[in-house]
Design a protein around this motif. Structure first.
Motif, PDB file in Angstrom:
ATOM      1  N   VAL A  73       4.983 -10.651  -9.226  1.00 11.35           N
ATOM      2  CA  VAL A  73       3.904 -11.141  -8.993  1.00 11.35           C
ATOM      3  C   VAL A  73       4.339 -12.485  -8.003  1.00 11.35           C
ATOM      4  O   VAL A  73       3.305 -12.813  -6.925  1.00 11.35           O
ATOM      5  CB  VAL A  73       3.449 -11.986 -10.232  1.00 11.35           C
ATOM      6  N   ARG A  74       5.158 -13.065  -8.046  1.00 14.98           N
ATOM      7  CA  ARG A  74       5.542 -14.196  -7.517  1.00 14.98           C
ATOM      8  C   ARG A  74       5.971 -13.723  -5.832  1.00 14.98           C
ATOM      9  O   ARG A  74       5.471 -14.350  -4.895  1.00 14.98           O
ATOM     10  CB  ARG A  74       7.042 -14.624  -7.836  1.00 14.98           C
ATOM     11  N   PHE A  75       6.488 -12.475  -5.790  1.00 14.42           N
ATOM     12  CA  PHE A  75       6.484 -11.772  -4.188  1.00 14.42           C
ATOM     13  C   PHE A  75       5.178 -11.831  -3.682  1.00 14.42           C
ATOM     14  O   PHE A  75       5.081 -12.213  -2.332  1.00 14.42           O
ATOM     15  CB  PHE A  75       6.929 -10.342  -4.609  1.00 14.42           C
ATOM     16  N   PHE A  76       4.028 -11.298  -4.377  1.00 20.22           N
ATOM     17  CA  PHE A  76       2.831 -11.491  -3.862  1.00 20.22           C
ATOM     18  C   PHE A  76       2.204 -12.738  -3.261  1.00 20.22           C
ATOM     19  O   PHE A  76       1.681 -13.060  -2.309  1.00 20.22           O
ATOM     20  CB  PHE A  76       1.843 -10.615  -4.514  1.00 20.22           C
ATOM     21  N   VAL A  77       2.504 -13.829  -4.382  1.00 24.46           N
ATOM     22  CA  VAL A  77       2.069 -15.110  -4.169  1.00 24.46           C
ATOM     23  C   VAL A  77       2.845 -15.547  -2.884  1.00 24.46           C
ATOM     24  O   VAL A  77       2.239 -16.257  -1.873  1.00 24.46           O
ATOM     25  CB  VAL A  77       2.577 -15.924  -5.182  1.00 24.46           C
ATOM     26  N   ASP A  78       4.115 -15.333  -2.714  1.00 27.22           N
ATOM     27  CA  ASP A  78       4.851 -16.064  -1.628  1.00 27.22           C
ATOM     28  C   ASP A  78       4.566 -15.409  -0.322  1.00 27.22           C
ATOM     29  O   ASP A  78       4.706 -16.081   0.815  1.00 27.22           O
ATOM     30  CB  ASP A  78       6.476 -15.872  -1.943  1.00 27.22           C
ATOM     31  N   ASN A  79       4.352 -14.067  -0.209  1.00 25.87           N
ATOM     32  CA  ASN A  79       4.207 -13.597   1.138  1.00 25.87           C
ATOM     33  C   ASN A  79       2.976 -12.900   1.374  1.00 25.87           C
ATOM     34  O   ASN A  79       2.685 -12.496   2.396  1.00 25.87           O
ATOM     35  CB  ASN A  79       5.290 -12.186   1.252  1.00 25.87           C
ATOM     36  N   GLY A  80       1.888 -13.034   0.716  1.00 23.46           N
ATOM     37  CA  GLY A  80       0.602 -12.725   0.932  1.00 23.46           C
ATOM     38  C   GLY A  80       0.273 -11.510   1.413  1.00 23.46           C
ATOM     39  O   GLY A  80       0.568 -10.356   0.759  1.00 23.46           O
ATOM     40  N   TRP A  81      -0.433 -11.453   2.512  1.00 24.58           N
ATOM     41  CA  TRP A  81      -0.666 -10.215   3.338  1.00 24.58           C
ATOM     42  C   TRP A  81       0.351  -9.282   3.664  1.00 24.58           C
ATOM     43  O   TRP A  81       0.623  -8.142   3.481  1.00 24.58           O
ATOM     44  CB  TRP A  81      -1.601 -10.361   4.577  1.00 24.58           C
ATOM     45  N   THR A  82       1.594  -9.697   3.979  1.00 25.32           N
ATOM     46  CA  THR A  82       2.874  -8.971   4.293  1.00 25.32           C
ATOM     47  C   THR A  82       3.342  -8.482   2.955  1.00 25.32           C
ATOM     48  O   THR A  82       3.527  -7.439   2.913  1.00 25.32           O
ATOM     49  CB  THR A  82       3.876 -10.145   4.792  1.00 25.32           C
ATOM     50  N   GLY A  83       3.126  -9.088   1.853  1.00 25.51           N
ATOM     51  CA  GLY A  83       3.747  -8.572   0.704  1.00 25.51           C
ATOM     52  C   GLY A  83       2.770  -7.108   0.416  1.00 25.51           C
ATOM     53  O   GLY A  83       3.260  -6.019  -0.164  1.00 25.51           O
ATOM     54  N   TYR A  84       1.614  -7.281   0.720  1.00 26.03           N
ATOM     55  CA  TYR A  84       0.582  -6.071   0.567  1.00 26.03           C
ATOM     56  C   TYR A  84       0.901  -5.104   1.373  1.00 26.03           C
ATOM     57  O   TYR A  84       1.004  -3.871   1.089  1.00 26.03           O
ATOM     58  CB  TYR A  84      -0.767  -6.532   0.487  1.00 26.03           C
ATOM     59  N   VAL A  85       1.336  -5.401   2.758  1.00 25.68           N
ATOM     60  CA  VAL A  85       1.505  -4.445   3.904  1.00 25.68           C
ATOM     61  C   VAL A  85       2.647  -3.468   3.397  1.00 25.68           C
ATOM     62  O   VAL A  85       2.871  -2.367   3.392  1.00 25.68           O
ATOM     63  CB  VAL A  85       1.804  -4.902   5.110  1.00 25.68           C
ATOM     64  N   VAL A  86       3.726  -4.271   2.705  1.00 26.47           N
ATOM     65  CA  VAL A  86       5.091  -3.518   2.437  1.00 26.47           C
ATOM     66  C   VAL A  86       4.776  -2.593   1.271  1.00 26.47           C
ATOM     67  O   VAL A  86       5.831  -1.867   0.793  1.00 26.47           O
ATOM     68  CB  VAL A  86       6.152  -4.467   2.061  1.00 26.47           C
ATOM     69  N   LEU A  87       3.584  -2.634   0.362  1.00 30.01           N
ATOM     70  CA  LEU A  87       3.258  -1.688  -0.567  1.00 30.01           C
ATOM     71  C   LEU A  87       3.400  -0.334   0.097  1.00 30.01           C
ATOM     72  O   LEU A  87       3.810   0.611  -0.799  1.00 30.01           O
ATOM     73  CB  LEU A  87       1.966  -2.051  -1.092  1.00 30.01           C
ATOM     74  N   GLY A  88       3.039  -0.050   1.186  1.00 31.64           N
ATOM     75  CA  GLY A  88       2.939   1.151   1.782  1.00 31.64           C
ATOM     76  C   GLY A  88       4.487   1.782   1.849  1.00 31.64           C
ATOM     77  O   GLY A  88       4.503   3.180   1.882  1.00 31.64           O
ATOM     78  N   SER A  89       5.440   0.812   1.967  1.00 29.88           N
ATOM     79  CA  SER A  89       6.984   1.437   1.909  1.00 29.88           C
ATOM     80  C   SER A  89       7.483   1.596   0.615  1.00 29.88           C
ATOM     81  O   SER A  89       8.030   2.499   0.221  1.00 29.88           O
ATOM     82  CB  SER A  89       7.782   0.539   2.849  1.00 29.88           C
ATOM     83  N   VAL A  90       6.850   0.625  -0.343  1.00 25.06           N
ATOM     84  CA  VAL A  90       7.401   0.845  -1.776  1.00 25.06           C
ATOM     85  C   VAL A  90       6.859   1.934  -2.191  1.00 25.06           C
ATOM     86  O   VAL A  90       7.586   2.637  -3.079  1.00 25.06           O
ATOM     87  CB  VAL A  90       6.666  -0.468  -2.597  1.00 25.06           C
ATOM     88  N   PHE A  91       5.715   2.457  -1.799  1.00 26.90           N
ATOM     89  CA  PHE A  91       5.211   3.813  -2.280  1.00 26.90           C
ATOM     90  C   PHE A  91       5.983   5.117  -2.223  1.00 26.90           C
ATOM     91  O   PHE A  91       6.088   5.917  -2.838  1.00 26.90           O
ATOM     92  CB  PHE A  91       3.871   4.146  -1.417  1.00 26.90           C
ATOM     93  N   LEU A  92       6.913   4.939  -1.176  1.00 31.51           N
ATOM     94  CA  LEU A  92       7.855   5.876  -0.983  1.00 31.51           C
ATOM     95  C   LEU A  92       8.865   6.443  -2.314  1.00 31.51           C
ATOM     96  O   LEU A  92       9.328   7.628  -2.184  1.00 31.51           O
ATOM     97  CB  LEU A  92       8.735   5.832   0.316  1.00 31.51           C
ATOM     98  N   VAL A  93       8.941   5.471  -3.025  1.00 31.08           N
ATOM     99  CA  VAL A  93       9.718   5.759  -4.248  1.00 31.08           C
ATOM    100  C   VAL A  93       9.159   6.770  -5.307  1.00 31.08           C
ATOM    101  O   VAL A  93       9.566   7.180  -6.214  1.00 31.08           O
ATOM    102  CB  VAL A  93      10.042   4.453  -5.062  1.00 31.08           C
TER     103      VAL A  93
END
Length: 664
Positions: free
Chosen positions: A246-266
């Motif tokens: 949660v804190r990651f999304f709050v701190d990074n905003g749109w960038t945090g959402y964009v990297v979900l595309g890479s997190v999905f690789l797991v």
């Protein structure tokens, strides 16, 4: 056409559970108190059997998701994302990875989706069949069929990218050993992929026996490397708390959402483990996940996070930087072997998917070779094999490295996962009797996660994500064109077919000359007269003393019990109607099935039996049915389909083909 297709492409009928489900795991182990060979589900014999299957499942089911640590965390912190590997960001990303594995794989797939099996078979086609019975089509369920087919089509794009990105990411470990290997990474990857596809024709039955033990070593290595680094920074385990995400999304905003595309690789292997359920059953897959795979993956990701906390510069390839210098070369070799195993699973899955498409009437007949006399599912399809090889090598040449390939990976899988969730809702509500609130709440949870990943991966489309979508669109067009074309052709043929009852009355009133022997006319319409029979009678003026109308029916269940295979009806005057039934995971062996028939007045001797087949020349027209371009495509597919003679294993020297032109 000599194969009768049921009007509903997914309708299922009941039949006994097969040996693959004998361990009592159908519908999430909710049924069946006894296991294999009559052993009680809790007996030592059954536990050993389940453990053996769980070991075998490691290579086939978890190869894809098990090799994700090679590249997943690295892709999150790519420079273009603008996300620095600070302690807060590392803990936030690790928290996202942990809860993705828990919610998507452990909860969604392992707990719920694996309960939705079609007589033990899994995969999106099996799921679609559960929500589209015959009566459902009258309620407008064609949209669900279209969704299921599109999700299936996207899996081919996934099957092309997975071998390329997996093997390439493993070989790139050589660059960590020494930069001098950099120019050779691409050629070595191409050589490994080419060798992998060239050995497919020899079968994987023998090699498959060592897949499980090798993957045990691989997962043990993942865990050991993780424990070693976590021991130096145990605080990284705090990432298990969702507050870091949660804190990651709050701190990074749109960038945090964009990297979900890479997190999905797991979690990209979720659909693969569901599709492979029919080979092992749900219980062994669960045992393997919770007993070894999940702990090993979590420990390794935590270990990579601990490494980044100590040395942020290791982000260029954190997995191989975890490995001690003395063990780097063995680790590269082991990783390469693991990725080859993962690739083999995807290739075998593409073969199985194609077999199902052929049997369900969505693909023209293709050459299918059985590479094992004892193991079901060990098949080789040359056309699919070489197409995948060309695509995989083309991807390596075109994208150059695993980072570029990762930009193309995920769009197709997220789409398929979202479709799976939608179909699951109907199964839970209509098949399991869940209330709207219960089914809707769970579906909403899963769909929220799926759509979040989907939105992040859509951003990859300009950077290569278009590729699996194009492949999926092409495959979807081919599948639907063939199915629709068969329906149009069937309609045109019915317009020319003489009703069987009228024909038999005519024969009884004016019997033609009969000659010795048996003639078999393959025709799917059991109420009509085969056109090949009318052509033969018109030109040769004779009939055999035994005339058999043969329909080969593919039912929407995996296998048909032997006792339900054959139906024989005496039509009188030397005419017979025979139906042969097969499941969509089986291949038709017509001579073998006929040889088993022993009825008064009807038996099949190879040298006294002649098979008559119709061969239609298709002509595209502007008549209602399909667009002209689709009619031309259908005609081209029909022209290149595998001949019925070889598909049904008919003896070539006992086959007569009679042609006709049909306007579509």
């Amino acid at each position: 056409m000599s194969v009768e297709q049921a009007p509903n492409p997914f309708e299922t009928t009941s039949h006994p559970a097969t040996h693959a489900r004998a361990i009592g795991d159908t519908h999430g182990d909710a049924h069946g108190a006894h296991g294999a060979h009559g052993a009680h589900a809790g007996s030592p014999q059954n536990r050993r059997y389940v453990l053996t299957l769980a070991l075998a499942a490691l290579g086939i089911v978890y190869g894809d998701i098990g090799t994700s640590p090679l590249y997943s965390l690295r892709e999150v912190f790519l420079p273009e994302h603008g996300l620095r590997p600070t302690p807060d960001n590392v803990l936030g990303v690790l928290s996202l990875i942990v809860w993705s594995l828990v919610l998507v794989i452990s909860v969604k797939y392992l707990v719920f989706i694996l309960r939705a099996d079609n007589r033990g078979e899994g995969g999106i086609l099996a799921l679609t069949s559960l929500v589209t019975p015959a009566h459902a089509l009258r309620r407008g369920r064609w949209g669900l069929i279209i969704l299921g087919l599109f999700g299936t089509s996207l899996l081919y794009g996934d099957g092309m990218i997975t071998p390329a990105i997996s093997v390439l990411s493993a070989v790139e470990g050589l660059e960590v050993l020494t930069p001098r290997f950099a120019p050779y990474v691409e050629p070595i990857t191409i050589a490994i992929l080419a060798a992998l596809f060239f050995v497919q024709s020899h079968g994987t039955a023998k090699v498959g026996r060592v897949f499980g033990p090798i993957m045990v070593v691989w997962f043990a290595t993942l865990a050991a490397l993780g424990v070693w680094h976590v021991a130096g920074a145990p605080g990284v385990l705090g990432a298990v708390l969702p507050t870091h995400a949660v804190r990651f999304f709050v701190d990074n905003g749109w960038t945090g959402y964009v990297v979900l595309g890479s997190v999905f690789l797991v979690v990209t292997g979720g659909e693969a483990l569901y599709a492979d359920m029919g080979h092992f059953g749900a219980r062994p897959i669960r045992w393997a996940w919770f007993g070894l795979v999940l702990p090993a993956l979590l420990l390794n990701y935590f270990g990579q996070g601990a490494l980044l906390l100590a040395n942020a510069r290791a982000i260029d390839n954190p997995f191989f930087h975890m490995v001690p210098a003395w063990a780097l070369l063995p680790a590269v070799i082991l990783a390469t072997v693991a990725t080859v195993i993962a690739s083999q699973a995807l290739i075998s899955g593409a073969f199985s998917l194609t077999l199902q498409a052929v049997q369900l009437g969505y693909s023209p007949r293709v050459r299918i070779d059985h590479t094992s006399a004892t193991e079901r599912g060990q098949i080789y399809i040359p056309s699919v094999n070489w197409a995948l090889m060309i695509a995989c090598i083309g991807l390596v040449v075109g994208f150059k490295n695993s980072t570029n390939l990762a930009a193309a990976y995920g769009v197709a899988v997220t789409t398929t996962m979202a479709i799976t969730t939608l179909l699951f809702h109907f199964v839970a509500h209509e098949r399991w009797g869940w209330g709207h609130l219960k089914a809707g709440a769970l579906t909403a949870l899963f769909l929220t996660i799926d759509l979040a990943f989907f939105g992040a991966n859509v951003l990859k489309i300009p950077h290569g994500g278009w590729f699996p979508l194009v492949i999926g669109a092409v495959v979807f067009t081919l599948l639907t064109t063939w199915k629709k074309g068969r329906q149009v052709l069937s309609t045109r043929m019915r317009e020319m077919v003489l009703p069987r009852a009228g024909f038999l009355e005519s024969i009884a009133a004016h019997p033609p000359h009969r000659v010795k022997g048996t003639s078999v006319f393959m025709f799917g319409d059991t109420k009509g007269t085969p056109p090949a029979l009318l052509h033969n009678l018109k030109h040769n003026k004779v009939l055999h003393e035994r005339v058999v109308f043969l329909a080969v029916v593919t039912q929407e269940i995996p296998q048909v019990p032997p006792e339900e295979r054959v139906t024989v009806e005496d039509l009188g005057h030397g005419f017979w109607q025979v139906k042969l039934r097969y499941g969509f995971m089986e291949e038709a062996d017509v001579p073998a099935a006929l040889a088993a028939i022993e009825r008064d007045g009807l038996s099949f001797k190879p040298m006294d039996t002649t098979f008559f087949l119709g061969r239609e020349t298709l002509i595209a027209t502007k008549r209602p049915g399909m667009a002209v371009w689709r009619e031309k495509l259908f005609a081209l597919m029909a022209q290149n389909a595998r001949p019925a003679t070889t598909f049904f294993r008919l003896p070539p020297n006992r086959v007569v083909e009679l042609g006709a032109q049909v306007e579509l």
